[in-house]
Design a protein around this motif. Sequence first.
Motif, PDB file in Angstrom:
ATOM      1  N   UNK D 136       0.648  -1.193  -0.002  1.00 21.56           N
ATOM      2  CA  UNK D 136      -0.162  -0.030   0.157  1.00 21.56           C
ATOM      3  C   UNK D 136       0.837   1.234   0.093  1.00 21.56           C
ATOM      4  N   UNK D 137       2.137   1.232   0.664  1.00 21.22           N
ATOM      5  CA  UNK D 137       2.987   2.288   0.851  1.00 21.22           C
ATOM      6  C   UNK D 137       3.371   2.557  -0.862  1.00 21.22           C
ATOM      7  N   UNK D 138       3.906   1.602  -1.258  1.00 21.10           N
ATOM      8  CA  UNK D 138       4.243   1.759  -2.619  1.00 21.10           C
ATOM      9  C   UNK D 138       3.072   2.458  -3.458  1.00 21.10           C
ATOM     10  N   UNK D 139       2.099   1.925  -3.190  1.00 22.21           N
ATOM     11  CA  UNK D 139       1.083   2.290  -4.215  1.00 22.21           C
ATOM     12  C   UNK D 139       0.662   3.643  -3.928  1.00 22.21           C
ATOM     13  N   UNK D 140       0.515   4.195  -2.841  1.00 23.58           N
ATOM     14  CA  UNK D 140      -0.094   5.486  -2.388  1.00 23.58           C
ATOM     15  C   UNK D 140       1.172   6.512  -2.746  1.00 23.58           C
ATOM     16  N   UNK D 141       2.473   6.081  -2.725  1.00 23.66           N
ATOM     17  CA  UNK D 141       3.504   6.819  -3.203  1.00 23.66           C
ATOM     18  C   UNK D 141       3.582   8.001  -2.584  1.00 23.66           C
ATOM     19  N   UNK D 142       3.771   9.281  -3.188  1.00 25.45           N
ATOM     20  CA  UNK D 142       4.087  10.506  -2.515  1.00 25.45           C
ATOM     21  C   UNK D 142       2.691  10.962  -1.734  1.00 25.45           C
ATOM     22  N   UNK D 143       1.378  10.312  -2.390  1.00 31.91           N
ATOM     23  CA  UNK D 143       0.102  10.714  -1.924  1.00 31.91           C
ATOM     24  C   UNK D 143      -0.061  12.163  -1.752  1.00 31.91           C
ATOM     25  N   UNK D 144       0.212  12.802  -2.832  1.00 31.63           N
ATOM     26  CA  UNK D 144      -0.181  14.237  -2.828  1.00 31.63           C
ATOM     27  C   UNK D 144      -1.508  14.846  -2.533  1.00 31.63           C
ATOM     28  N   UNK D 145      -2.467  13.870  -3.246  1.00 36.60           N
ATOM     29  CA  UNK D 145      -3.889  14.106  -3.202  1.00 36.60           C
ATOM     30  C   UNK D 145      -4.320  14.069  -1.624  1.00 36.60           C
ATOM     31  N   UNK D 146      -3.781  13.062  -0.812  1.00 39.65           N
ATOM     32  CA  UNK D 146      -3.955  12.923   0.624  1.00 39.65           C
ATOM     33  C   UNK D 146      -3.432  14.024   1.243  1.00 39.65           C
ATOM     34  N   UNK D 147      -2.248  14.632   0.785  1.00 37.67           N
ATOM     35  CA  UNK D 147      -1.448  15.715   1.728  1.00 37.67           C
ATOM     36  C   UNK D 147      -2.504  17.154   1.312  1.00 37.67           C
ATOM     37  N   UNK D 148      -2.818  17.478   0.160  1.00 32.93           N
ATOM     38  CA  UNK D 148      -3.104  18.749  -0.236  1.00 32.93           C
ATOM     39  C   UNK D 148      -4.827  19.058   0.123  1.00 32.93           C
ATOM     40  N   UNK D 149      -5.380  17.720   0.334  1.00 32.27           N
ATOM     41  CA  UNK D 149      -6.840  18.003   0.680  1.00 32.27           C
ATOM     42  C   UNK D 149      -6.851  18.580   2.114  1.00 32.27           C
ATOM     43  N   UNK D 150      -6.303  18.006   3.214  1.00 33.96           N
ATOM     44  CA  UNK D 150      -6.563  18.646   4.303  1.00 33.96           C
ATOM     45  C   UNK D 150      -6.331  20.318   4.340  1.00 33.96           C
ATOM     46  N   UNK D 151      -5.113  20.340   3.587  1.00 41.57           N
ATOM     47  CA  UNK D 151      -4.582  21.825   3.550  1.00 41.57           C
ATOM     48  C   UNK D 151      -5.742  22.904   2.700  1.00 41.57           C
ATOM     49  N   UNK D 152      -6.427  22.379   1.887  1.00 40.16           N
ATOM     50  CA  UNK D 152      -7.533  22.963   1.265  1.00 40.16           C
ATOM     51  C   UNK D 152      -8.754  23.049   2.026  1.00 40.16           C
ATOM     52  N   UNK D 153      -9.118  22.055   2.888  1.00 40.70           N
ATOM     53  CA  UNK D 153     -10.249  21.948   3.533  1.00 40.70           C
ATOM     54  C   UNK D 153      -9.855  23.210   4.543  1.00 40.70           C
TER      55      UNK D 153
END
Lengths: 194, 194, 194, 194
Positions: D136-153
């Motif tokens: 799963x770690x490999x799959x999500x990689x940098x996970x920019x979506x997961x990181x930017x969403x809380x900031x935008x919220x």
Amino acid sequence: MGKNRLEAFSDGVLAIIITIMVLELKVPHGESVEALTPLVPVFLSYVLSFVYLAIYWNNHHHMMHACYKVTGQILWANLHLLFWLSLVPFVTGWMGENRFAAAPAALYGAVLLMAAIAYWILQQLIIRSQGRDSILKKAVGGDWKGKISPVLYAIAIALAFLSPWMTLAIYVLVALIWLVPDRRIERVLATNAT
Amino acid sequence: MGKNRLEAFSDGVLAIIITIMVLELKVPHGESVEALTPLVPVFLSYVLSFVYLAIYWNNHHHMMHACYKVTGQILWANLHLLFWLSLVPFVTGWMGENRFAAAPAALYGAVLLMAAIAYWILQQLIIRSQGRDSILKKAVGGDWKGKISPVLYAIAIALAFLSPWMTLAIYVLVALIWLVPDRRIERVLATNAT
Amino acid sequence: MGKNRLEAFSDGVLAIIITIMVLELKVPHGESVEALTPLVPVFLSYVLSFVYLAIYWNNHHHMMHACYKVTGQILWANLHLLFWLSLVPFVTGWMGENRFAAAPAALYGAVLLMAAIAYWILQQLIIRSQGRDSILKKAVGGDWKGKISPVLYAIAIALAFLSPWMTLAIYVLVALIWLVPDRRIERVLATNAT
Amino acid sequence: MGKNRLEAFSDGVLAIIITIMVLELKVPHGESVEALTPLVPVFLSYVLSFVYLAIYWNNHHHMMHACYKVTGQILWANLHLLFWLSLVPFVTGWMGENRFAAAPAALYGAVLLMAAIAYWILQQLIIRSQGRDSILKKAVGGDWKGKISPVLYAIAIALAFLSPWMTLAIYVLVALIWLVPDRRIERVLATNAT
């Protein structure tokens, strides 16, 4: 009666109960932050009931994992448990809307007490259906959580007319007791597998 | 049409019906024990309907267990049954809120009667689809419960305008008749397995 | 994305839609038979929508049966279909409470039209994902039902402001067209199996 | 705890949340087209929340696909996520009925933010349970979506009291970011299979 269908039906009912409970959180008419104030006790009741139903779902799963045959008695004992749990949204709404007043707080505990008794009956029937070497019996062992919960609920109900806040504190306490993950059944199953 | 998906869909609908019915138990506005008094008949209606729906779920499962092929006709007969059962929350609420008055008590029986007929049609279609050696036919045998229930419902509906309490007593009686676990199908299946 | 989870989720949503729709049948306050009179159009709308949702569930199952791979596009096309179907309880309630008045009857048709388009898009995406020898393409063949339904809905919407009863008659007609069991897919699958 | 039952329960809860949300679309009393005008913001809120819940269902499925063992922590992290998502119908209704006023728009974002955090916690627990070679770690990689969403919220919540429309625009933007199909996990799984 296949165990799978019993589990699936129970899961369905629990998923619906846990979700329609949020309908008691009625959308307020004002648009200010203050409009939310009367909802705070309703929200807190919702959180408490959500945790209780989640604990039941979790424990129910573990118990059914150690159940190999579904008899007619087990089936009806399971429905009996679902019946009491189905009343949780009602008592949650009543307790929340009346800010933890005496009678609603006592009724909330009464439903929890009946659900605990129903759970105990279900557990006993599964154990009895498994005969002398019941794996579930080994798994629950002394079952101190299952024994102390009804006692605490009864105390909470009696206290409701003296101090609803004490009552509420006991409900939170029982939930915390159960929140500690119950690894008993998992452990026994793992031991048996080796 | 796979049998599994039919069962899963029926279970889903039944789980939802049994659960949203509790929404008719409207949270009372007062915080005293007395505020619950008008809810007593609603609660009793809820218990009765919960038991009826549980019986249907249970019997439906046993019947589908003895069904090997789902034809288009069986599928629609099943939906027809679910339709009448979906009206149970409505008639339960109306009967409960009017303290078992004549018209609501009669309508409650009418929905039970239609559901019983729908169940019978579904059973016949499954039997017919299985040909001469229908295992379900052997299993239900004389089917005295299935035959006497509609008669009792019809009597109860007729009595509603004379004595709603007699009507209610008959509804409870029919539920009790069915509550006795129906081991017919299980027995025949077990015999066939040997 | 596993096909099973997509089917299970769609079934769940459809089961809930079909069941919460009955909540629009508000329990009347009087206890007389006359208290039911204003509910007659609501009940008839409920029956119509129940049949439509049952048809969608049935056809959806057959279509997914002929779908072997779920792509991201198919997944979102399926959610798009569920979105429009989720609006059925709302338009059913509005049409029923206003006794088939012009605007509600037209909006009901608009939602049916959008659902039909969403179903068509989903079907096209599955066919395209299967390439030249698409078994689903063979199965739906000319798809005259799928083609004539949107046309009939459009006519019904246009007629709503002239004669809502004509509009309603067309909705019933389309439901009847689909009620005739659709054995096309079953037949092609059976042929392919031999 | 079997992964299947966790998935089935999560799917059930998500299917119910997505569907009962439509109950906030209250049937209007008038029969004219104008009677629908006050419902437009409620409808738009419904569309937005439907898309968000669909994205969560979709991503949840992909994540669970890469999860092989369900620990007690994962189970509770999943229930924690479902808790915040269960509040979506409430905040959707409040935001819609108050035409995107400041406080409701901010609370909507707060629930989205909490759900995003809950999702991240669940993801971290699954990754940790898989050890160093977490697929799963490999799959999500940098996970920019997961990181930017809380900031935008967080930005959207802060902006709500200045310009609710900006807030809303950010919610739509985040939904669009996620709507782009997330093929990361699929790709890594496919690579691992070869």
